[in-house]
Design a protein around this motif. Structure first.
Motif, mmCIF file in Angstrom:
data_model
loop_
_atom_site.group_PDB
_atom_site.id
_atom_site.type_symbol
_atom_site.label_atom_id
_atom_site.label_comp_id
_atom_site.label_asym_id
_atom_site.label_seq_id
_atom_site.Cartn_x
_atom_site.Cartn_y
_atom_site.Cartn_z
ATOM 1 N N ARG A 1 12.959 -8.858 -0.056
ATOM 2 C CA ARG A 1 13.305 -8.171 -1.306
ATOM 3 C C ARG A 1 13.795 -9.191 -2.319
ATOM 4 N NH1 ARG A 1 17.256 -3.435 -0.255
ATOM 5 N NH2 ARG A 1 16.280 -2.579 -2.117
ATOM 6 N N THR A 2 13.595 -8.862 -3.576
ATOM 7 C CA THR A 2 14.000 -9.800 -4.612
ATOM 8 C C THR A 2 15.514 -9.802 -4.738
ATOM 9 O OG1 THR A 2 11.941 -9.453 -5.792
ATOM 10 C CG2 THR A 2 13.752 -10.397 -7.051
ATOM 11 N N ARG A 3 16.099 -10.961 -4.421
ATOM 12 C CA ARG A 3 17.565 -11.051 -4.470
ATOM 13 C C ARG A 3 18.058 -11.948 -5.589
ATOM 14 N NH1 ARG A 3 18.953 -13.268 0.761
ATOM 15 N NH2 ARG A 3 16.819 -14.008 0.733
ATOM 16 N N ALA A 4 17.119 -12.658 -6.212
ATOM 17 C CA ALA A 4 17.536 -13.493 -7.348
ATOM 18 C C ALA A 4 16.550 -13.339 -8.491
ATOM 19 C CB ALA A 4 17.610 -14.959 -6.928
ATOM 20 N N LEU A 5 17.095 -13.228 -9.686
ATOM 21 C CA LEU A 5 16.261 -13.127 -10.886
ATOM 22 C C LEU A 5 16.684 -14.224 -11.857
ATOM 23 C CD1 LEU A 5 14.265 -11.657 -12.761
ATOM 24 C CD2 LEU A 5 16.167 -10.209 -13.501
ATOM 25 N N ILE A 6 15.720 -15.041 -12.224
ATOM 26 C CA ILE A 6 15.987 -16.109 -13.203
ATOM 27 C C ILE A 6 15.167 -15.807 -14.454
ATOM 28 C CG2 ILE A 6 15.865 -18.596 -13.654
ATOM 29 C CD1 ILE A 6 15.874 -19.031 -10.596
ATOM 30 N N ARG B 1 27.080 -8.758 -8.432
ATOM 31 C CA ARG B 1 26.151 -9.886 -8.376
ATOM 32 C C ARG B 1 26.880 -11.136 -8.867
ATOM 33 N NH1 ARG B 1 24.318 -7.291 -13.729
ATOM 34 N NH2 ARG B 1 25.504 -8.634 -15.127
ATOM 35 N N GLN B 2 26.268 -12.267 -8.595
ATOM 36 C CA GLN B 2 26.756 -13.511 -9.199
ATOM 37 C C GLN B 2 25.879 -13.773 -10.414
ATOM 38 O OE1 GLN B 2 26.127 -17.244 -7.025
ATOM 39 N NE2 GLN B 2 28.100 -18.007 -7.790
ATOM 40 N N SER B 3 26.510 -14.029 -11.555
ATOM 41 C CA SER B 3 25.726 -14.223 -12.777
ATOM 42 C C SER B 3 26.014 -15.576 -13.416
ATOM 43 C CB SER B 3 26.059 -13.137 -13.799
ATOM 44 O OG SER B 3 25.915 -11.867 -13.225
ATOM 45 N N LEU B 4 24.969 -16.153 -13.976
ATOM 46 C CA LEU B 4 25.081 -17.455 -14.642
ATOM 47 C C LEU B 4 24.383 -17.376 -15.978
ATOM 48 C CD1 LEU B 4 24.934 -18.028 -11.489
ATOM 49 C CD2 LEU B 4 24.069 -20.229 -12.128
ATOM 50 N N HIS C 1 21.819 -12.167 -7.474
ATOM 51 C CA HIS C 1 22.032 -13.379 -8.261
ATOM 52 C C HIS C 1 21.189 -13.321 -9.514
ATOM 53 C CE1 HIS C 1 23.253 -14.534 -4.211
ATOM 54 N NE2 HIS C 1 24.018 -15.451 -4.798
ATOM 55 N N LEU C 2 21.858 -13.504 -10.638
ATOM 56 C CA LEU C 2 21.158 -13.443 -11.920
ATOM 57 C C LEU C 2 21.406 -14.742 -12.692
ATOM 58 C CD1 LEU C 2 19.779 -11.660 -14.207
ATOM 59 C CD2 LEU C 2 22.112 -11.151 -14.931
#
Ligand code: AMP
Length: 410
Positions: free
Chosen positions: A77-82, A183-186, A154-155
């Motif tokens: 599953r998609t766990r990170a989106l950049i 989520r963790q966001s950057l 994660h975003l």
């Protein structure tokens, strides 16, 4: 030995190994600061331009988190989106993920406009751990029900100011509203105009703010020379250079901590008061070394790039690059330790034959050739011809444009 710095930041072995293959030995300042925070789960606001190493700063911790939490045997599953503003940047980020994650079993896909949707749909249907996307195409596919973002933890929003310039902010907000709040966001941005500040406040939770601005030093005020020398003669040359009392307060840079220790020990043996400053020293030992240097008790400080970050000592007469940095930006940071507060300063780089390529990279970054001094003593092992065999204008493809931009910034 060369990768100790990255492993000290808390990165796992498969990543450190990949960095070694990519020939990264020393973390850039933004990497040194962001990686530990991100590994600890913090949100980060990074004010940094391309060329600072920001991609690795966010990609490495991301890969580490995802590889630790991947459940074998379960559908991916998609766990990170950049999110990136342009197709080129998205592709570059995906390339970096492939480079750093080569020993991990994580899948990524690039979702960008201007190309057929079919292969992207297929990749999504197969399942990916990481999505790198530009907002427009991603929204398209989301509207078609092809994208599930409900497992994203994660975003990353890269080049947020360009997203704003390109009119993507509203799309970005829409996309983020489909991502779970836990989520963790950057957020990375070269500049922080009001709308980007607001966006950062909305999507980040108690972020650590990391600013990496181009060094304010006018590189032009520093008298810069290169001395060609055999690697095994460098220490003797350094001692003979220090016979000149004009070198009153000197920072000597090495690439590694061991190197710093060895050079400091050699200088001490030659009767020159020197301290080593690097990450293996305790905080109090570092402060002591700095204080001795500041008040002139130690004439020479031998430092690694990371340890030298933030050193603020006036009247440094000379910076000597005992070894050239392999990250060209470090050169600018290093020589910025001299010529402070309007004073003149000098930087001398000892270049052996294995460092020719580093010299090229530096010249490309600062946008000019450095004067090469032929050292009659000891005999150099690399000819002027060899040193100049490749024109500085011949650039390696992926780094070229960014390097030029950094040069303009410096
Ligand atoms: P970025 O700012 O992320 O676009 O990176 C700029 C360039 O520096 C890229 O070509 C990276 O491959 C390279 N780079 C990033 N970090 C390091 C490092 N620690 N050592 C050497 N090269 C690096």
């Amino acid at each position: 030995m060369t990768n100790t710095c990255f492993s000290e930041l808390g990165l796992a072995e498969p990543l450190v190994r990949a960095l070694e293959s990519a020939r990264y030995s020393v973390p850039t300042p933004i990497q040194a600061r962001a990686i530990p925070l991100l590994l600890a789960g913090r949100d980060v606001l990074g004010v940094a331009q391309t060329g600072t190493g920001k991609t690795a700063a966010f990609a490495l911790p991301l890969l580490q988190h995802l590889s630790k939490t991947r459940a074998e045997g379960h559908p991916v599953r998609t766990r990170a989106l950049i999110l990136a503003p342009t197709r080129e940047l998205a592709i570059q980020i995906a390339d970096s993920l492939a480079t750093y994650g080569r020993h991990l079993k994580l899948r990524h896909a690039v979702i960008v406009g201007g190309v057929a949707q079919g292969p992207q749909r297929k990749a999504l249907a197969r399942g990916v751990d990481i999505l790198v996307a530009t907002p427009g195409r991603l929204l398209d596919l989301m509207n078609q029900g092809q994208v599930a973002l409900d497992a994203v933890s994660h975003l990353v929003l890269d080049e947020a100011d360009r997203m704003l310039d390109m009119g993507f902010i509203r799309d970005v907000r829409r996309i983020i509203s489909a991502v779970p709040g836990r989520r963790q966001s950057l957020l990375f941005s070269a500049t922080m105009p009001g709308p980007v500040e607001r966006l950062a406040r909305e999507i980040l939770t108690e972020p650590a703010r990391i600013e990496v601005t181009p060094e304010a030093v006018t590189v032009d005020r520093v008298d810069q020379r290169v001395r060609r020398v055999r690697a095994e003669h460098k220490r003797a040359l350094l001692v003979s250079m220090l016979a000149d009392p004009a070198l009153a307060r000197v920072i000597v840079f090495t690439r590694t901590k061991h190197g710093a220790n060895r050079v400091a020990a050699h200088l001490l043996k030659a009767g020159i008061v020197a301290d080593a400053l690097h990450g293996n020293k305790t905080q109090s030992a570092r402060q002591r070394a700095l204080a001795r240097f500041r008040i002139g008790q130690a004439r020479v400080l031998v430092a690694t790039d990371i340890a030298a970050r933030g050193i603020d000592v006036d009247d440094v007469t000379h910076v000597i690059n005992f070894e050239l940095p392999n990250v060209p930006e470090s050169y600018v940071h290093r020589i910025g330790r001299t010529a402070r507060a309007g004073a003149a300063g000098a930087a001398i780089s000892l270049c052996d034959s294995s460092e020719t390529e580093y010299l090229r990279d530096i010249e490309r970054l600062i946008g000019r050739r450095l004067e090469v001094v032929n050292d009659p003593h000891p005999a150099p092992d690399v000819s002027e011809r060899e040193l100049r065999s490749r024109p500085a204008t011949k650039r390696r493809p992926r780094r070229s444009r960014r390097r030029r931009r950094s040069a303009a910034a410096a």
